[in-house]
Each structure stands twice: as C-alpha cells, then as structure tokens.
Scaffold this motif. Structure first.
Motif, PDB file in Angstrom:
ATOM      1  N   ALA A 255      97.873 -61.246 -46.217  1.00  0.00           N
ATOM      2  CA  ALA A 255      96.427 -61.072 -46.384  1.00  0.00           C
ATOM      3  C   ALA A 255      95.668 -61.566 -45.154  1.00  0.00           C
ATOM      4  N   ARG A 256      96.259 -62.532 -44.430  1.00  0.00           N
ATOM      5  CA  ARG A 256      95.639 -63.025 -43.187  1.00  0.00           C
ATOM      6  C   ARG A 256      95.925 -62.095 -42.013  1.00  0.00           C
ATOM      7  N   GLY A 257      96.803 -61.122 -42.210  1.00  0.00           N
ATOM      8  CA  GLY A 257      97.154 -60.210 -41.125  1.00  0.00           C
ATOM      9  C   GLY A 257      98.448 -60.541 -40.428  1.00  0.00           C
ATOM     10  N   SER A 258      99.214 -61.493 -40.971  1.00  0.00           N
ATOM     11  CA  SER A 258     100.495 -61.863 -40.360  1.00  0.00           C
ATOM     12  C   SER A 258     101.507 -60.735 -40.519  1.00  0.00           C
ATOM     13  N   ARG A 259     102.364 -60.610 -39.513  1.00  0.00           N
ATOM     14  CA  ARG A 259     103.448 -59.619 -39.578  1.00  0.00           C
ATOM     15  C   ARG A 259     104.676 -60.311 -40.164  1.00  0.00           C
ATOM     16  N   VAL A 260     104.881 -60.132 -41.461  1.00  0.00           N
ATOM     17  CA  VAL A 260     105.954 -60.840 -42.146  1.00  0.00           C
ATOM     18  C   VAL A 260     106.695 -59.890 -43.067  1.00  0.00           C
ATOM     19  N   VAL A 261     108.016 -59.969 -43.006  1.00  0.00           N
ATOM     20  CA  VAL A 261     108.908 -59.210 -43.869  1.00  0.00           C
ATOM     21  C   VAL A 261     109.529 -60.178 -44.871  1.00  0.00           C
ATOM     22  N   GLY A 262     109.531 -59.807 -46.141  1.00  0.00           N
ATOM     23  CA  GLY A 262     110.162 -60.619 -47.174  1.00  0.00           C
ATOM     24  C   GLY A 262     111.508 -60.049 -47.564  1.00  0.00           C
ATOM     25  N   GLU A 263     112.469 -60.935 -47.729  1.00  0.00           N
ATOM     26  CA  GLU A 263     113.829 -60.537 -48.118  1.00  0.00           C
ATOM     27  C   GLU A 263     114.262 -61.341 -49.341  1.00  0.00           C
ATOM     28  N   THR A 264     114.891 -60.677 -50.307  1.00  0.00           N
ATOM     29  CA  THR A 264     115.565 -61.381 -51.385  1.00  0.00           C
ATOM     30  C   THR A 264     116.982 -60.843 -51.509  1.00  0.00           C
ATOM     31  N   CYS A 265     117.739 -61.398 -52.474  1.00  0.00           N
ATOM     32  CA  CYS A 265     119.175 -61.117 -52.575  1.00  0.00           C
ATOM     33  C   CYS A 265     119.569 -60.982 -54.044  1.00  0.00           C
ATOM     34  N   PRO A 266     120.696 -60.332 -54.334  1.00  0.00           N
ATOM     35  CA  PRO A 266     121.109 -60.154 -55.731  1.00  0.00           C
ATOM     36  C   PRO A 266     121.269 -61.457 -56.501  1.00  0.00           C
ATOM     37  N   GLN A 267     121.682 -62.537 -55.834  1.00  0.00           N
ATOM     38  CA  GLN A 267     121.875 -63.788 -56.564  1.00  0.00           C
ATOM     39  C   GLN A 267     120.587 -64.298 -57.202  1.00  0.00           C
ATOM     40  N   TYR A 268     119.445 -63.896 -56.650  1.00  0.00           N
ATOM     41  CA  TYR A 268     118.168 -64.329 -57.216  1.00  0.00           C
ATOM     42  C   TYR A 268     117.651 -63.346 -58.264  1.00  0.00           C
ATOM     43  N   LEU A 269     118.393 -62.262 -58.461  1.00  0.00           N
ATOM     44  CA  LEU A 269     118.036 -61.259 -59.452  1.00  0.00           C
ATOM     45  C   LEU A 269     118.875 -61.358 -60.716  1.00  0.00           C
ATOM     46  N   VAL A 270     120.102 -61.891 -60.608  1.00  0.00           N
ATOM     47  CA  VAL A 270     121.003 -61.873 -61.775  1.00  0.00           C
ATOM     48  C   VAL A 270     121.679 -63.206 -62.062  1.00  0.00           C
ATOM     49  N   SER A 314     119.079 -57.926 -49.232  1.00  0.00           N
ATOM     50  CA  SER A 314     120.319 -58.131 -48.479  1.00  0.00           C
ATOM     51  C   SER A 314     121.244 -59.006 -49.308  1.00  0.00           C
ATOM     52  N   SER A 315     122.476 -59.173 -48.853  1.00  0.00           N
ATOM     53  CA  SER A 315     123.437 -59.916 -49.680  1.00  0.00           C
ATOM     54  C   SER A 315     123.508 -61.399 -49.349  1.00  0.00           C
ATOM     55  N   ASP A 316     123.186 -61.792 -48.121  1.00  0.00           N
ATOM     56  CA  ASP A 316     123.507 -63.137 -47.629  1.00  0.00           C
ATOM     57  C   ASP A 316     124.980 -63.448 -47.909  1.00  0.00           C
ATOM     58  N   HIS A 317     125.815 -62.466 -47.671  1.00  0.00           N
ATOM     59  CA  HIS A 317     127.269 -62.628 -47.833  1.00  0.00           C
ATOM     60  C   HIS A 317     127.749 -63.765 -46.944  1.00  0.00           C
ATOM     61  N   CYS A 318     128.256 -64.812 -47.568  1.00  0.00           N
ATOM     62  CA  CYS A 318     128.725 -65.991 -46.837  1.00  0.00           C
ATOM     63  C   CYS A 318     129.957 -66.508 -47.588  1.00  0.00           C
ATOM     64  N   PRO A 319     131.129 -65.913 -47.355  1.00  0.00           N
ATOM     65  CA  PRO A 319     132.267 -66.095 -48.255  1.00  0.00           C
ATOM     66  C   PRO A 319     133.155 -67.281 -47.883  1.00  0.00           C
ATOM     67  N   PHE A 320     133.530 -68.028 -48.899  1.00  0.00           N
ATOM     68  CA  PHE A 320     134.545 -69.064 -48.769  1.00  0.00           C
ATOM     69  C   PHE A 320     135.560 -68.884 -49.890  1.00  0.00           C
ATOM     70  N   VAL A 321     136.775 -69.278 -49.640  1.00  0.00           N
ATOM     71  CA  VAL A 321     137.762 -69.324 -50.712  1.00  0.00           C
ATOM     72  C   VAL A 321     137.407 -70.512 -51.605  1.00  0.00           C
ATOM     73  N   TYR A 322     137.508 -70.329 -52.896  1.00  0.00           N
ATOM     74  CA  TYR A 322     137.174 -71.403 -53.830  1.00  0.00           C
ATOM     75  C   TYR A 322     138.281 -72.442 -53.875  1.00  0.00           C
ATOM     76  N   ASP A 323     139.460 -72.043 -54.265  1.00  0.00           N
ATOM     77  CA  ASP A 323     140.552 -72.992 -54.501  1.00  0.00           C
ATOM     78  C   ASP A 323     141.397 -73.142 -53.244  1.00  0.00           C
ATOM     79  N   ASP A 324     140.852 -73.873 -52.281  1.00  0.00           N
ATOM     80  CA  ASP A 324     141.531 -74.003 -50.994  1.00  0.00           C
ATOM     81  C   ASP A 324     140.983 -75.239 -50.273  1.00  0.00           C
ATOM     82  N   PRO A 325     141.823 -75.997 -49.597  1.00  0.00           N
ATOM     83  CA  PRO A 325     141.333 -77.182 -48.885  1.00  0.00           C
ATOM     84  C   PRO A 325     140.403 -76.854 -47.715  1.00  0.00           C
ATOM     85  N   LYS A 326     140.365 -75.569 -47.298  1.00  0.00           N
ATOM     86  CA  LYS A 326     139.431 -75.159 -46.259  1.00  0.00           C
ATOM     87  C   LYS A 326     138.208 -74.449 -46.832  1.00  0.00           C
TER      88      LYS A 326
END
Length: 466
Positions: A255-270, A314-326
């Motif tokens: 509303a102030r005239g800023s050039r801004v893009v908003g992004e959300t992800c499926p995790q915030y939808l379900v 977007s997805s913000d895909h940031c994958p880690f193995v769950y059951d793993d010391p790394k």
C-alpha cells in the motif's frame, strides 16, 4: 518439415487462459499452438488431461553445507530427479559460500556439483553471509551482470544472520545492480531468548522449536525487512510466510508502494505445530523455520493465495535424513530441539498438494495455480517469457496432469534422498504424469525416460516486480 514433438488433445492452461489446443515443438521450443498441426516424429496423447507449463520451484536447498557433521540428504541428481517427478522443469537452489570464500568461487563449486547431474534446469540464488567491500562493491555488481540476479539474506541463524546495517548495505548494493533480495524474516534475538528459557526449563522436545519461534518474531522481522527495503528502494521477496500477521506487513508495504513479492509453502497450508508434538521424537521430522502454525494460519495463507498477497508457492525443500547421525537424529539432535537440522523435504509434493488442496477442492482456479507455480516464479526471477508459460518461442517445458488421479503420498514412491516425507499418508487428487524439458520427454506415464544431465544451467535477466 515434421515437428519433433506434438502434444495433442489436451486442455492447455496459462496464468491467463484455459483452452483446448495442440502444441508443436521443434529444437526445444514451442513453435505452434493450435489444432491439426500436422505430423511429428513423436506424438503424446493428452486427451482428458491438462497441459501446463513445467513447474518452477524457486526455493530449494540442494547439497548445501549444514555444519557440525550434518549432511543434506539431496545432491543435484536426487534433488532434481525428485523435482522432475513432481512436475517441475526448473529449480533455483541457494549457493552458500564458506566462511571467507568469495561468492564467485562458491558459485563455481555449485556449478561443479550440478554439471552433468541434473534432470531439470537450474539457476542459483546467492546467499550473502558477510558484507565486505569486495562483496558489496565488486562481486554483487559483477554477478548480476553475469545473470545471477537474486541474493538472499537471513535475519536468523547465528553465524548466518546479518544485522540491520549489513542487510541495508546488501539491499543498497543489489538495488544499484538491478537485482532483488530475498529475506528470511525471523527475529533471532527473540528466538534465542525463548530457546534459552526453554532450555533452562528442560523443555527440549521437538515441539519446543515451534514454541520458541512465535508469530511475533516473524511479524516483527517482516516489518523491519520492509522498512529497510523502503530505505534502499529495492525489490524484495519475503520468503516462506506462515501467518496472517506477516501477510499484513506485506500488504501494508504494498500500500506504501513497496515492490514486494510474498511467498508461502505447502507446509503452511496443510501442516500445523501439532505435528511436532509426537512423543517419540518423530516430531523432529517437521522441524523447519518458520514452523507450521495453526489451522487459522492455514486459512489465512489460503486467503493470501486467493487474494494475491502471495505471488509464489514454493517448497523450501531442505531435506535431511531423519534416522541418521548426520541428519535429524544426530547425537545432539536426539536430546534437544536446538540441534535438530531445520528443514523438510517437499520438492516432489509441492505441486500435487497445491493442485489437490487448491484446484481440486475449488480454492483456486487452474490459471491461479499456473501463476503461483510457474509464471510468477519466472517473472520474479528474470526467466519470463523463456520459462513459465505456454507461448510460441518459449522453452518447451511442459507437464501433462491427470486431474482425476488419486494418490496417497508415501515416501517409498518419492525420489528425494531423505528417508521420510512430512506428508506421509496425505491423500491428493491430481498428479503430473508426463514431463517435457525443453522438448525432451523426461517422464512419460509416470516412468522415467529421460537421462541424467539433460538439465542445464540457465542465466537469468533482471527481476520483473511491480
């Protein structure tokens, strides 16, 4: 002269129109759209199906250093293969420089990792971890001139976050070069205060991650990021927005005239914060930042998708193995939420979840789906009209969707390098069955038929925002 490929009989959708037509492809580009287009070396029958632009996922983390013995689950082969099967033809991962490393050298490392490995096209955002004179005065302008036109700053994560003066200096450098800045908006001081208090109180379970990253920390940081962007007069993307209060900051800035893009992800939808509450520590599977919120915040985010507060999903895909010391259950992560790696896999499920919960359930129409997942992504990041639409002269990046296909999401059927999906057991209606990358049929009827290395790096133009 026969075409290389015709996709025949489908219902086409762009961000503006839905209509029946055939698509003719030659030399990797769309060359004709219409009916009765003649002969082709190969024909795909899309009768009863939708033909959409290939998805562009502009927010993914692949092969990114994670520190402290933690290893990201996807390299460029598994990450882009998973993206491909999810209906995507392009992903934009983040390049994180090592401490003291030049941005150019870091990008070369990422190019080396991606070369010959990708099943989709790729381009890179550059994370700014410091604000030296060399980075601001030399590297950012030179990289923009070479087609790297987006930079990311963090307001959270110690060792990665920038203070306000550094963020403003980065924004000013980006503005001078014509680039945009992506901002992860959470107030690190608030989070650290609450996390320290939780630790003193012995509240160390995964669910404490959500309790110590409240909506107020995201709202305040979003407000502050937009104030800095207003000073610098730079276009910004506020990434992975999770709640109404942060959405309202975006709306006020516009509303102030800023050039801004908003992004959300499926995790915030379900998903919600309740998913982190499992007593057996499996709540760690849902640890991401910002965390999932409440069902009321879910509805707010759907409202933002419908009304245009959000331009991107977007997805913000940031994958880690769950059951793993790394991975998630590293030795420290088994004992405290503070050491559980932040991030969840999701590049393959982004489009099916949004299609099912959005299009199939009548929350959004097909054109809006295309805009959120392809066209707006291309426009925001300097790829349009080469990417993100169905038009003569555009790259033949196309996905054939079966809108009636019913699937249960199971990680055993997915292609990422993790060992779980946060959406395990989630029922969806609508699935991408055939994927074409620059005229090459990569997936047909759910089966891989393309080759690793078909994906290429794509240099980008300047963003188109506002």
């Amino acid at each position: 002269m026969a075409f290389d490929l015709i996709i025949r009989g489908g219902t086409l959708a762009t961000a503006a129109d839905v209509y029946k037509a055939d698509i003719a492809i030659r030399n990797g580009q769309i060359v004709q759209i219409g009916m009765d287009l003649g002969e082709a070396k190969r024909v795909i029958d899309a009768s009863g199906k939708y033909v959409l632009p290939g998805g562009i996922d502009s927010h993914v983390h692949i092969a990114q250093p994670s520190g402290d013995g933690i290893q990201m689950a996807d390299d460029f082969a598994s990450g882009t293969l998973s993206a491909l099967f999810g209906g995507n033809t392009m992903v934009l991962p983040f390049c994180l420089p090592a401490k003291g490393q030049s941005l150019r050298a870091a990008l070369q490392d990422y190019h080396n990792l991606a070369e010959g490995a990708c099943y989709t096209d790729v381009s890179f955002h550059v994370i700014i971890p410091d604000t030296t004179d060399q980075i601001l005065g030399q590297e950012i302008p030179a990289l923009v001139a070479d087609g790297y036109t987006s930079f990311k700053v963090f307001m959270t994560y110690e060792g990665l976050r920038l203070n306000d003066a550094q963020i403003l200096a980065t924004m000013d450098a980006a503005q001078g070069a014509g680039a945009l800045v992506m901002v992860h908006c959470e107030n690190e001081d608030v989070i650290r205060f609450l996390a320290d208090r939780a630790e003193r109180n012995g509240d160390l379970v995964p669910a404490a991650h959500a309790r110590t990253r409240p909506v107020s920390a995201e709202r305040e940081a979003t407000h502050r990021a937009m104030a800095l962007a207003d000073v610098a007069d730079v276009p910004v993307v506020i990434v992975h927005v999770s709640n109404r209060e942060a959405m309202e900051e975006i709306s006020r800035a516009r509303a102030r005239g800023s050039r801004v893009v908003g992004e959300t992800c499926p995790q915030y939808l379900v998903l919600t914060a309740d998913d982190l509450e499992a007593m057996d520590w499996s709540g760690a599977k849902f640890v991401c930042s910002p965390p999932p919120r409440t069902t009321a915040d879910q509805e707010a985010c759907w409202e933002g998708i419908r009304t245009g507060v959000f331009d991107l999903v977007s997805s913000d895909h940031c994958p880690f193995v769950y059951d793993d010391p790394k991975g998630k259950l590293n030795p420290k992560g088994r004992t405290s939420f503070r050491h559980v790696p932040n991030g969840i896999p999701g590049v393959e499920t982004r489009l099916p979840i949004l299609f099912s919960e959005g299009v199939s359930k009548g929350r959004i129409d097909l054109c809006r789906f295309v805009a959120l997942t392809a066209t707006n992504q291309a426009k925001t990041y300097g790829l349009y009209p080469r990417k993100g639409t169905i038009a003569i002269g555009s790259d033949a990046d196309l996905t054939v969707w079966d809108p009636e296909a019913e699937r249960i999401i199971r990680h055993a059927d997915l292609h990422d390098g993790s060992d779980y999906s946060p959406y395990e057991g989630f029922a969806v209606t609508g699935w991408p069955v055939t994927v074409v990358l620059r005229g090459k049929v990569m997936v047909e009827d759910g089966q891989l038929c393309g080759t690793q290395g078909a994906g290429a790096y794509v240099s980008r133009g300047l963003p188109k925002i506002g």
